[in-house]
Design an enzyme around this catalytic site. Structure first.
Site, PDB file in Angstrom:
ATOM      1  N   TYR A 107     127.280 -39.541  11.429  1.00 45.29           N
ATOM      2  CA  TYR A 107     126.043 -39.924  11.403  1.00 45.29           C
ATOM      3  C   TYR A 107     125.725 -40.467  10.333  1.00 45.29           C
ATOM      4  O   TYR A 107     126.310 -39.800   9.037  1.00 45.29           O
ATOM      5  CB  TYR A 107     124.930 -38.642  11.748  1.00 45.29           C
ATOM      6  CG  TYR A 107     123.753 -39.097  11.334  1.00 45.29           C
ATOM      7  CD1 TYR A 107     122.765 -39.546  12.417  1.00 45.29           C
ATOM      8  CD2 TYR A 107     123.156 -39.252  10.124  1.00 45.29           C
ATOM      9  CE1 TYR A 107     121.512 -39.797  12.580  1.00 45.29           C
ATOM     10  CE2 TYR A 107     121.646 -39.920  10.041  1.00 45.29           C
ATOM     11  CZ  TYR A 107     121.004 -40.036  11.128  1.00 45.29           C
ATOM     12  OH  TYR A 107     119.517 -40.247  10.965  1.00 45.29           O
ATOM     13  N   GLU A 195     120.283 -46.848  11.859  1.00 45.29           N
ATOM     14  CA  GLU A 195     121.065 -45.500  12.120  1.00 45.29           C
ATOM     15  C   GLU A 195     121.912 -45.917  13.079  1.00 45.29           C
ATOM     16  O   GLU A 195     122.055 -46.545  13.898  1.00 45.29           O
ATOM     17  CB  GLU A 195     120.080 -44.652  12.685  1.00 45.29           C
ATOM     18  CG  GLU A 195     120.260 -43.483  12.965  1.00 45.29           C
ATOM     19  CD  GLU A 195     119.589 -42.484  13.954  1.00 45.29           C
ATOM     20  OE1 GLU A 195     119.062 -41.824  13.289  1.00 45.29           O
ATOM     21  OE2 GLU A 195     119.594 -42.545  15.134  1.00 45.29           O
TER      22      GLU A 195
END
Ligand code: GDP
Ligand code: MN
Length: 396
Positions: A107, A195
């Site tokens: 991530y 993101e």
């Protein structure tokens, strides 16, 4: 402006972040044709704003054209629901992408840290799930770095983060460049959030952005007019479409459903500026009523836009009275007043009792126009809200 995955990935490609190859499709036929021409394993990904599509059943795998078509028929038109989004969101299009063999899911994101006044980078080796979940169960697994915008990004930042977050070896070479490109996107497109979850390491050693979440600051959209157009072509819902159709931004108009235990939402509101718009809704609530909508006509609105905004708000038949609350700055009171008078003189508009509060630039001229048309304006926001709530109750 929030972007869908396929739009976010378009920006990723512009700055050189690797994404899976694929195609954007709005019909099952397109999916069948594409998969038939490109044999292999494909992922069908529902294009919706909400996250957690995997869990909500919005991601399917297809190994041939027939299966692709069948699954696409299932997905398009389906309403995906999640805990965060219980009302659900309808799937209108798909992203068909090469199915990659995943060795690892990481991530990475960049957001604005308002307190620090700097972009903050978050990295964890535990990608593929909500970062909030990781934060709760294993907060130390999330590594942060505040980038000083004056210094900018340097590859050592990416190297250090990859190391600290214990990203598997396979990420190490590519990660600094991916993060650098993500930072470039963040700055150049004026993002509030970028993101990648997951940033995938494939079995054959590639590092690929498998998902994309991008939120751009509307104030920076002028720098990329092509991107500014995107969601005007595909507004996420009817309110946004309606707003865009009259020349407002897509987040300048929103309606609110009635809520159990609260007064019915019968007062239409129009204000200039998002802050005043929300304040106006609060004032209606404080006066014991319910605002049916939020509508921000923005700065410098001309009479035409005021007129169309009035029409838009009253097209919702729950609206029994209207409160227009304008604090003139760039917006001129005379233009607002002209718009109101024009709106009410047409036959194509549903008229409801109206309360207007007008101050600031050209308020005097505006009030004169309203007086001539027979309106008695109010002085303060609270007074206006109270009057509008009263009128809405009387009209029911
Ligand atoms: P989200 O649920 O809305 O965040 O959608 P994502 O694009 O992040 O996909 C959710 C999950 O689906 C990923 O974390 C993967 O586990 C899985 N997934 C998505 N694309 C692929 C793929 O190409 N190959 C494999 N094996 N899994 C995938
Ligand atoms: Mn994801």
């Amino acid at each position: 402006m929030k972007l869908m995955e396929y739009q976010g990935k378009d920006l990723f490609r512009r700055v050189g972040i690797p994404t899976p190859r694929g195609v954007y499709a709005t019909t099952a036929d397109e999916v069948r044709t594409y998969v038939a021409e490109h044999p292999g394993s494909w992922v069908l990904k529902s294009q919706v704003m909400m996250g957690g599509r995997g869990k909500a059943g919005g991601i399917k795998f297809a190994d041939d054209a027939q299966q692709g078509e069948t699954l696409a028929r299932e997905l398009i038109g389906k309403v995906l629901k999640s805990v965060q989004n219980p009302d659900g969101e309808e799937v209108k299009s798909l992203l068909v992408e090469e199915k990659v063999d995943i060795a690892s899911e990481a991530y990475v994101s960049i957001a604005i840290d308002r307190a620090a006044k700097k972009p903050v980078v978050l990295v964890t080796a535990q990608g593929g799930m909500d970062v909030e979940e990781v934060a709760e169960h294993d907060p130390d697994a999330i590594k942060k770095y505040w980038i000083d915008p004056a210094e900018g990004y340097s590859p050592y930042i990416g190297r250090q983060l990859a190391f600290d977050a214990k990203l598997p070896e396979g990420y190490r070479k590519a990660f600094p460049a991916v993060l650098g490109a993500l930072y470039e996107l963040f700055m150049d497109y004026g993002a509030n959030l970028v993101e990648i979850n997951p940033l995938v390491l494939t079995n054959d050693g590639r590092v690929i952005a498998s998902d994309a979440k991008v939120e751009l600051d509307d104030n920076g959209l002028y720098k990329h007019p092509d991107v500014a157009q995107w969601n005007k072509q595909s507004p996420a819902d009817a309110d946004q479409a309606a707003a865009v159709a009259i020349g407002l931004g897509m987040s300048n108009y929103a309606r609110f459903e009635d809520e159990p235990g609260l007064p019915p939402k019968t007062v239409g509101t129009i204000a200039n500026g998002a802050g005043l718009g929300m304040g106006t809704m609060d004032a209606v609530k404080n006066a014991g009523g319910g605002a049916a909508n939020f509508l921000d006509i923005g700065g410098g609105a001309q009479a035409e836009l005021v007129k169309n905004s009035y029409k838009l708000v009253t097209s919702d038949d729950r609206v029994k009275a209207m409160f227009i609350n304008i604090f003139g700055g760039i917006t001129r009171g005379d233009q607002v007043a002209k718009g109101i008078v024009e709106a009410l003189s047409g036959d194509d508009v549903r008229k409801v009792p109206l309360v207007v509060r007008l101050t600031g630039t050209n308020a005097k001229e505006g009030l004169a126009i309203l007086a001539e048309a027979g309106f008695v304006p109010v002085e303060t926001m609270d007074e206006g809200a109270a009057r509008a709530v009263e009128l809405a109750k009387g009209a029911q």
